[in-house]
Scaffold this motif. Structure first.
Motif, mmCIF file in Angstrom:
data_model
loop_
_atom_site.group_PDB
_atom_site.id
_atom_site.type_symbol
_atom_site.label_atom_id
_atom_site.label_comp_id
_atom_site.label_asym_id
_atom_site.label_seq_id
_atom_site.Cartn_x
_atom_site.Cartn_y
_atom_site.Cartn_z
ATOM 1 N N ASP A 163 1.537 10.710 0.452
ATOM 2 C CA ASP A 163 0.527 10.287 -0.521
ATOM 3 C C ASP A 163 1.156 10.018 -1.893
ATOM 4 O O ASP A 163 0.742 9.105 -2.607
ATOM 5 N N LYS B 292 3.000 6.655 -1.660
ATOM 6 C CA LYS B 292 2.031 5.548 -1.752
ATOM 7 C C LYS B 292 1.655 5.289 -3.207
ATOM 8 O O LYS B 292 1.647 4.154 -3.664
ATOM 9 N N ARG B 293 1.355 6.341 -3.941
ATOM 10 C CA ARG B 293 0.988 6.188 -5.360
ATOM 11 C C ARG B 293 2.150 5.638 -6.194
ATOM 12 O O ARG B 293 1.952 4.838 -7.095
ATOM 13 N N ASN C 51 4.555 3.664 -5.158
ATOM 14 C CA ASN C 51 4.705 2.243 -4.851
ATOM 15 C C ASN C 51 3.603 1.401 -5.481
ATOM 16 O O ASN C 51 3.867 0.303 -5.983
ATOM 17 N N GLU C 52 2.366 1.884 -5.492
ATOM 18 C CA GLU C 52 1.266 1.180 -6.165
ATOM 19 C C GLU C 52 1.547 1.087 -7.668
ATOM 20 O O GLU C 52 1.378 0.030 -8.281
#
Length: 178
Positions: A51, A54-55, A57-58
């Motif tokens: 998680d 993911k954050r 990379n965003e």
């Protein structure tokens, strides 16, 4: 006849740069002679929960898009995480592990990263600075660009930079040449 402008000493001084920028200097250790600094390298990149990845990379994609609009300079490359340090028989032993610059930015410079990731589990990127003293005892400073990702337009020691190789002596020499 040329004047010798800089006196270069062969001693290294280490400090935690995050503490330097955020809370004043929390600790400084050294100076050490270059031969008294030993580096232990963890070869595999630092891992984060899925998680968080993911954050990160965003966040990075948004940062790149925003940066492109401003024509700024932004580069995601390997930087080295300071995992641990100790002084053993008057020698400094640094344990380092690779990560990427995007993790450093996210874990230290976003509210979410600082809130959700414990300080000791953040990227903790290792950096270097050289204190250059002129023959008339002045310290050489340079003003950072307005288009860099962090600490825009501030005065800082030059040369300075993130450690992008596990060979600290090579990094220091490269920074001096830049």
């Amino acid at each position: 006849k040329k004047k010798k402008m800089l006196k270069i000493t062969k001693r290294l001084l280490f400090c935690n740069t995050n503490d330097l920028f955020k809370n004043g200097i929390k600790y400084i250790i050294g100076p050490f002679k270059p031969n008294d600094v030993h580096v232990q390298v963890y070869k595999f990149p630092k891992q984060y929960p899925i998680d968080i990845e993911k954050r990160v990379n965003e966040y990075w994609e948004n940062l790149v898009q925003e940066n492109d609009k401003k024509k700024g300079v932004l580069f995601d490359g390997v930087v080295w995480t300071l995992m641990n340090w100790e002084i053993n028989h008057k020698k400094l032993v640094l344990s380092i592990q690779p990560t990427s610059y995007r993790y450093s930015l996210f874990t230290h410079h976003t509210e979410f990263g600082r809130r959700m990731i414990q300080k000791e589990k953040r990227a903790n990127t290792l950096g270097v600075s050289v204190v250059c003293v002129t023959s008339d005892q002045k310290i050489v400073l340079g003003k950072r660009s307005k288009i860099v990702a962090l600490h825009k337009n501030i005065w800082s020691l030059i040369p300075s930079g993130n450690v992008d190789s596990h060979d600290l002596h090579f990094v220091l020499e490269t920074e001096m040449k830049e």
